[in-house]
Structure formats: C-alpha cells, structure tokens
Design an enzyme around this catalytic site. Structure first.
Site, mmCIF file in Angstrom:
data_model
loop_
_atom_site.group_PDB
_atom_site.id
_atom_site.type_symbol
_atom_site.label_atom_id
_atom_site.label_comp_id
_atom_site.label_asym_id
_atom_site.label_seq_id
_atom_site.Cartn_x
_atom_site.Cartn_y
_atom_site.Cartn_z
ATOM 1 C CG ASP A 1 38.482 43.773 47.331
ATOM 2 O OD1 ASP A 1 38.450 43.328 46.176
ATOM 3 O OD2 ASP A 1 38.783 44.965 47.756
ATOM 4 C CG ASP B 1 42.154 42.475 36.751
ATOM 5 O OD1 ASP B 1 41.326 43.576 36.366
ATOM 6 O OD2 ASP B 1 42.058 42.186 38.036
ATOM 7 C CD GLU C 1 39.325 45.503 34.494
ATOM 8 O OE1 GLU C 1 39.581 46.712 34.332
ATOM 9 O OE2 GLU C 1 38.660 45.321 35.676
ATOM 10 C CD GLU D 1 37.534 42.003 38.222
ATOM 11 O OE1 GLU D 1 38.025 42.829 37.488
ATOM 12 O OE2 GLU D 1 38.114 41.574 39.596
ATOM 13 C CG HIS E 1 44.685 45.192 38.769
ATOM 14 N ND1 HIS E 1 45.374 46.181 39.107
ATOM 15 C CD2 HIS E 1 43.493 45.346 38.418
ATOM 16 C CE1 HIS E 1 44.657 47.396 38.853
ATOM 17 N NE2 HIS E 1 43.256 46.928 38.737
ATOM 18 C CE LYS F 1 43.543 46.569 34.760
ATOM 19 N NZ LYS F 1 42.910 47.443 35.470
ATOM 20 C CG HIS G 1 37.616 43.418 42.842
ATOM 21 N ND1 HIS G 1 38.605 43.982 43.508
ATOM 22 C CD2 HIS G 1 37.538 43.607 41.592
ATOM 23 C CE1 HIS G 1 38.975 44.936 42.824
ATOM 24 N NE2 HIS G 1 38.409 44.605 41.404
ATOM 25 N NE ARG G 2 42.000 43.976 41.284
ATOM 26 C CZ ARG G 2 42.711 44.989 41.751
ATOM 27 N NH1 ARG G 2 43.683 45.072 42.661
ATOM 28 N NH2 ARG G 2 42.194 46.109 41.194
#
Length: 238
Positions: free
Chosen positions: A222, A36, A102, A34, A49, A104, A7-8
């Site tokens: 994470d 953003d 993703e 992943e 993000h 945003k 995640h990120r």
C-alpha cells in the site's frame, strides 16, 4: 532487484483504485501497480475492489447493478470517479509501468470478463506489461489458455505445499501468496524453479526488508514510498 507494485495504487495516501492513486504510484518510484476489475450492468470493465460500491464511494449497491454511465457519477474519494480499465490503459500507454490485474469474480462470475480484459490488453498492446491474477484459479487457467502471451499468477491466501509446482502445473510463471505464506525457503525454491513470487500486502518495513533480501520478484504494498526507501537502504548497505 525486487520490483515494487503499489496495491490498488498508492492506497495508503490516496483513494484506492483511482487514477490519482495510480499517477502518484509512478511519482513514488514504483515500477508498477496492482488493481482490481469488476463489470457493470452493461459490460464495462471498471476498476474497483469490492462487489459493492459502499465502502469506497459515496454510493450504495452492487457494481453489477449499475450501468457504466451511472457508476461514473459516484465519488471514489477526493472527487475521483471509479475508473474504467481503458482509462488506466490509456495512461499506461504513456509510461513503462507493469500492471497486475486481479479478476474479482469470486462472488459473481461476470460472464466474459476474462475475454474482455484480454481483448483490451491486446488492443493497447500491453501484453508484455500485464500480469493477470485471481483467487479464482479457473479464471487464471482460462486466461492462460486464451492468451498464453500474457503472464498469469494464481493468488494464494494460505500456504501451499511446493507452490512453484502448482504454478507450473497451471502454466503460470508466478504466484502471489499472502506474505505470511512466503517464508524464505519457499522464495528460494520458487526462484530456483524460475517461478516468480510476488507476496501481498506488505506494509511492514521489516517484512519488506526480509522479502527483498530473499530476492522476491516483487512485493505488493500500500506504501510504495516506504518500500522504495527500504530497497534503497538495502542497496546502500550491500
């Protein structure tokens, strides 16, 4: 096998959504990441993000109010700049990792962002390794219509009745629920209908184990090293 998506990037140990976090993700044994995407004043796709740069950098203000050249001057942590999406794609070209992008665009509509992302995916020939997701399901539907060869997945913050049916109705091959909205029965039914399920943001070991044992397509976490250890532990016991 449940795939691990960081995640990120490896955000529990390194500055989120930076190249360092992405490189460390690969070193941690995750299969993917992943990230953003937002857009600068002059239309550059940047990986961050929040709509504002305040939380994750030493700067202040909205991403959309800076040019690409200006936004690169800020420190996103450990002397890492905010990456351009093309920087990430250049790096991805040298490995086999999966990347969930993703959009945003819930607060600002960022006109043309989906088209730009898709064009870049095609330019780098990453169509088979990219998943396009968003809380903005209009973007998900548009992306699928514009690029049916790239997988899409709506993000669900709360539980949805028969989410596999919803995913199918918008021609997505999967969906990304909050892990609290992914009970075992939803996972089972989704997989039986050939719809991938990739819950977020899973950082608790017992939840990781539950989701992996239930056969989740992927988890978004994470802490990829923790997830990798949990997965290896399940393998050894089975």
């Amino acid at each position: 096998m449940t795939i691990i998506l960081a995640h990120r990037g490896y955000s529990s140990k390194f500055p989120e959504n930076t190249m360092k976090a992405f490189v460390k993700t690969a070193e941690a044994g995750a299969e993917g990441l992943e990230l953003d995407v937002q857009m600068t004043k002059d239309g550059e796709l940047v990986v961050i993000h929040d709509e504002k740069i305040d939380r994750t950098t030493n700067g202040k203000g909205y991403v959309k109010d800076y040019t690409a050249k200006e936004i690169r001057k800020f420190d996103a942590g450990q002397k890492e700049p905010i990456p351009f999406l093309k920087d990430v794609f250049t790096w991805l070209s040298g490995n086999s990792m999966i990347c969930n992008i993703e959009f945003k665009n819930g607060l600002f509509p960022y006109k043309g962002m989906e088209d730009k992302v898709i064009s870049l995916v095609r330019e780098y020939q990453l169509e088979k390794r990219i998943i396009l997701s968003s809380f903005n399901h209009y973007s998900v539907v548009y992306a699928n219509q514009f690029a049916p060869e790239i997988e899409t997945a709506p993000i669900l913050a709360e539980g949805l009745y028969m989410p596999w049916i919803y995913a199918q109705s918008i021609r997505s091959k999967g969906f990304h629920p909050n892990f609290k909205a992914a009970p075992n029965e939803i996972i089972k039914q989704s997989l039986e209908h050939n719809i991938a399920i990739r819950p977020y943001t899973v950082n608790n070991e017992s939840e990781m184990e539950r989701l992996m044992k239930a056969g989740c397509s992927a988890i978004i976490t994470d802490d990829p090293i923790k997830a990798f250890k949990v997965r290896e532990g399940i393998k050894k016991r089975s």
